[in-house]
Design a protein around this motif. Structure first.
Motif, PDB file in Angstrom:
ATOM      1  N   ARG A  80       0.820  -1.210   0.000  1.00  6.42           N
ATOM      2  CA  ARG A  80       0.000   0.000   0.000  1.00  6.42           C
ATOM      3  C   ARG A  80       0.858   1.265   0.000  1.00  6.42           C
ATOM      4  O   ARG A  80       0.748   2.101  -0.880  1.00  6.42           O
ATOM      5  CB  ARG A  80      -0.932  -0.015   1.219  1.00  6.42           C
ATOM      6  N   ASP A 105      -0.398   6.260   5.662  1.00  5.24           N
ATOM      7  CA  ASP A 105      -1.859   6.404   5.552  1.00  5.24           C
ATOM      8  C   ASP A 105      -2.173   7.884   5.331  1.00  5.24           C
ATOM      9  O   ASP A 105      -2.698   8.562   6.213  1.00  5.24           O
ATOM     10  CB  ASP A 105      -2.548   5.871   6.810  1.00  5.24           C
ATOM     11  N   ALA A 162      -9.573   5.645   7.038  1.00  3.27           N
ATOM     12  CA  ALA A 162      -8.376   5.045   7.630  1.00  3.27           C
ATOM     13  C   ALA A 162      -8.158   3.635   7.076  1.00  3.27           C
ATOM     14  O   ALA A 162      -9.117   2.935   6.715  1.00  3.27           O
ATOM     15  CB  ALA A 162      -8.519   4.986   9.157  1.00  3.27           C
ATOM     16  N   ARG A 163      -6.920   3.245   6.984  1.00  4.10           N
ATOM     17  CA  ARG A 163      -6.616   1.875   6.565  1.00  4.10           C
ATOM     18  C   ARG A 163      -7.136   0.881   7.596  1.00  4.10           C
ATOM     19  O   ARG A 163      -7.034   1.105   8.805  1.00  4.10           O
ATOM     20  CB  ARG A 163      -5.100   1.699   6.403  1.00  4.10           C
ATOM     21  N   VAL A 179      -2.310  -2.061   8.730  1.00  3.30           N
ATOM     22  CA  VAL A 179      -1.024  -1.716   8.140  1.00  3.30           C
ATOM     23  C   VAL A 179      -0.173  -2.972   8.151  1.00  3.30           C
ATOM     24  O   VAL A 179      -0.582  -4.016   8.697  1.00  3.30           O
ATOM     25  CB  VAL A 179      -0.340  -0.567   8.908  1.00  3.30           C
ATOM     26  N   LYS A 226      -7.159   7.087  11.617  1.00  2.00           N
ATOM     27  CA  LYS A 226      -6.063   7.235  10.662  1.00  2.00           C
ATOM     28  C   LYS A 226      -4.783   7.611  11.404  1.00  2.00           C
ATOM     29  O   LYS A 226      -4.756   8.568  12.174  1.00  2.00           O
ATOM     30  CB  LYS A 226      -6.422   8.311   9.633  1.00  2.00           C
ATOM     31  N   ASP A 252      -0.983   8.194  10.134  1.00  2.00           N
ATOM     32  CA  ASP A 252       0.037   8.218   9.090  1.00  2.00           C
ATOM     33  C   ASP A 252       1.405   8.139   9.755  1.00  2.00           C
ATOM     34  O   ASP A 252       1.754   8.984  10.582  1.00  2.00           O
ATOM     35  CB  ASP A 252      -0.089   9.496   8.277  1.00  2.00           C
TER      36      ASP A 252
END
Length: 529
Positions: free
Chosen positions: A100, A120, A131-132, A135, A159, A161
């Motif tokens: 991803r 993200d 949001a993913r 991960v 989310k 990142d």
């Protein structure tokens, strides 16, 4: 990852311009020391292959480097590049399934490579608003041909990142999020490969806050605060966490990396003016840092080498000051990236509301004018401009004055009894009514002068009767014309009396009056000389 932060950085640059005068600026490192320490890195080598672009993670080995490509790759399929010590591409490794957003990499004592697929991004940075769901930490043992996926999940479903990865003393990965204050997360247990259910949960164990070092970089305040990479020294005694502008090195005791970065005191090395520095690693001997910027294929980014320094340490005779403290901050300094993002968004929403309100107001105003119709112009008659001339208007009836030739004779003056409105610009016209013919009075034969008194006296009653009859006949003759004019005025919707009709009526009346006056004068007795 190569972030699309142009709009955000523009807003932040405006804020950072005012920070130079903020009270906390006194905590910044001494300009003399920072100027000495903030030297550019030394170029090691530059990848020449056109495929080696968008590098967001770097790991140094004895034989060369692992360079991790992020999700901004033009092909949409990030890869792992193997470079030799001269930056020549020797191998390209593909992921068995779609990666991803790989952001960083690390290597443990056994030579196992860890790739952090933990990015993200939000919508403004090319990511998604959602949001993913999970991960991943990809692992590739020494000698393996492909990496293996190990999925983990943030328990709050929000989310997060992240762009930095470290390996703790117990072998578990340590994830550091990007936005200040950066959160530190670790898995609750060992990684489980190739599963997509019952995923290992991450646990938050602390935070790391980058300082406002004032190191020059293209992103200003963002460059000081956002965490973009991390690395562990080969012997595990040190770790370094980097931002776009600086490297923060911590001593690690007993393999506890989490404790070091959440409670330790860092040594700060400036990494000035890197185009978009997101990668850092130690050289195999642990003495230097190696960095590279995340740039696309239109540019070439070299590997740069830095000698670790400490701009926050007091130096004898150098006038150094302590590193900036996290307390006693001004309002602007206390703002986080999220605060700035929300502020910019709120200003945009307010502007949109004002635009919509203006459009609605204009539409309502136009609708009200259409509903009211054209302006009220009264009867539509155009009044002539006032005149300053003393001459008689064209529409005024002429007055008739007849004066007897001698004093005993009486003078008669006749004028229209009623005033009328002036002529208008109305297109309606009325033909003048034919004037009634004035009756002709019979001329009396001349009489001898001696008999004049008696004759005039005898003829007076007859002359008066004839005059009365003549006036009555003239009035009767003028009445049809007056009625025709009245009918025309009514049909024209209260229009002004046409000039021709007024003139005809006045002329008829004048002729009748003149005739009557003449007859009366003729019948008036004369006094004998």
């Amino acid at each position: 990852m190569r972030r699309r932060v142009v709009l955000s950085s523009a807003a932040v640059m405006c804020l950072s311009a005012g920070l130079s005068a903020a009270p906390a600026a006194a905590h910044a490192p001494s300009p003399s020391i920072q100027a000495q320490a903030a030297t550019a890195g030394t170029t090691v080598c530059t990848p020449t292959s056109k495929d080696v672009t968008d590098i967001s993670g770097l790991v140094a080995t004895q034989s060369g480097y692992y360079a991790i490509q992020d999700s901004q790759a033009g092909s949409g399929k990030p890869r792992i590049f193997v470079l030799d010590n001269s930056c020549k591409l020797t191998n390209t490794i593909a992921y068995p399934t779609q990666a991803r957003d790989p952001e960083d990499a690390a290597i443990d004592k056994n030579g196992t490579l860890y790739i952090a697929d933990i990015g993200d991004n939000d919508v403004n940075s090319g990511g998604s608003a959602e949001a993913r769901s999970s991960v991943a930490i990809w692992t590739m043992a020494a000698g393996a041909k492909q990496p293996t996926i190990n999925r983990v999940v943030f328990p709050d479903g929000k989310k997060h990142d992240a762009e930095a990865l470290l390996i703790n003393g117990d072998g578990l990965p340590v994830i550091i999020t990007k936005t200040s204050p950066s959160e530190v997360w670790v898995p609750e247990g060992p990684l489980v490969p190739n599963v997509d259910k019952n995923l290992v949960k991450l646990r938050k164990v602390g935070t790391f806050t980058a300082q406002e070092t004032k190191t020059a970089n293209p992103l200003g305040l963002l460059g000081w605060k956002l965490v973009t990479g991390a690395a562990s020294s080969p012997d595990g005694s040190k770790v370094v966490v980097r931002t776009y502008s600086d490297a923060y090195e911590f001593d690690v005791s007993g393999g506890d990396v989490v404790k070091a970065i959440t409670t330790g005191k860092p040594r700060i090395t400036p990494l000035p003016q890197e185009p978009q520095g997101e990668s850092i690693t130690y050289t195999p001997d642990g003495k230097y840092y190696i960095t590279i910027s995340d740039v696309d294929g239109t540019k070439k980014a070299p590997l740069l080498k830095y000698t670790p320094t400490d701009i926050s340490a007091a130096t004898a005779g150098g006038g150094g000051k302590a590193a900036p403290k996290t307390t006693d901050k001004s309002f602007l300094q206390s703002l986080t990236l999220q605060d700035i993002t929300y502020t910019v968004a709120a200003i945009g929403v307010l502007g949109l509301i004002l635009v919509i309100a203006g459009v609605i107001g204009i539409r309502r105003s136009r609708a009200a004018r259409r509903a009211a119709g054209p302006p009220n112009m009264g009867s539509g008659r155009a009044e002539p401009p006032p005149t300053t001339s003393t001459s008689r208007p064209r529409w005024a009836a002429p007055s008739t004055t007849t004066t007897t030739p001698s004093a005993p004779h009486r003078a008669t003056s006749t004028a229209p009894a009623a005033s009328r409105r002036p002529p208008t610009a109305s297109p309606t016209s009325t033909a003048p009514a034919p004037a009634a013919p004035a009756p002709t009075a019979a001329a009396a034969p001349a009489a001898p002068q001696a008999a004049a008194p008696a004759t005039c006296t005898a003829a007076a009653p007859a002359a008066q009767a004839a005059a009365t009859s003549t006036v009555a006949a003239a009035a009767a003759a003028a009445e049809p014309a007056a009625r025709a004019v009245a009918a025309t005025s009514t049909a024209a919707g209260e229009a002004a009396l046409p000039t021709a009709a007024v003139t005809a009526s006045a002329a008829a009346t004048a002729r009748a009056t003149t005739t009557a006056t003449t007859v009366t004068t003729a019948a008036t007795p004369h006094t004998a000389d």
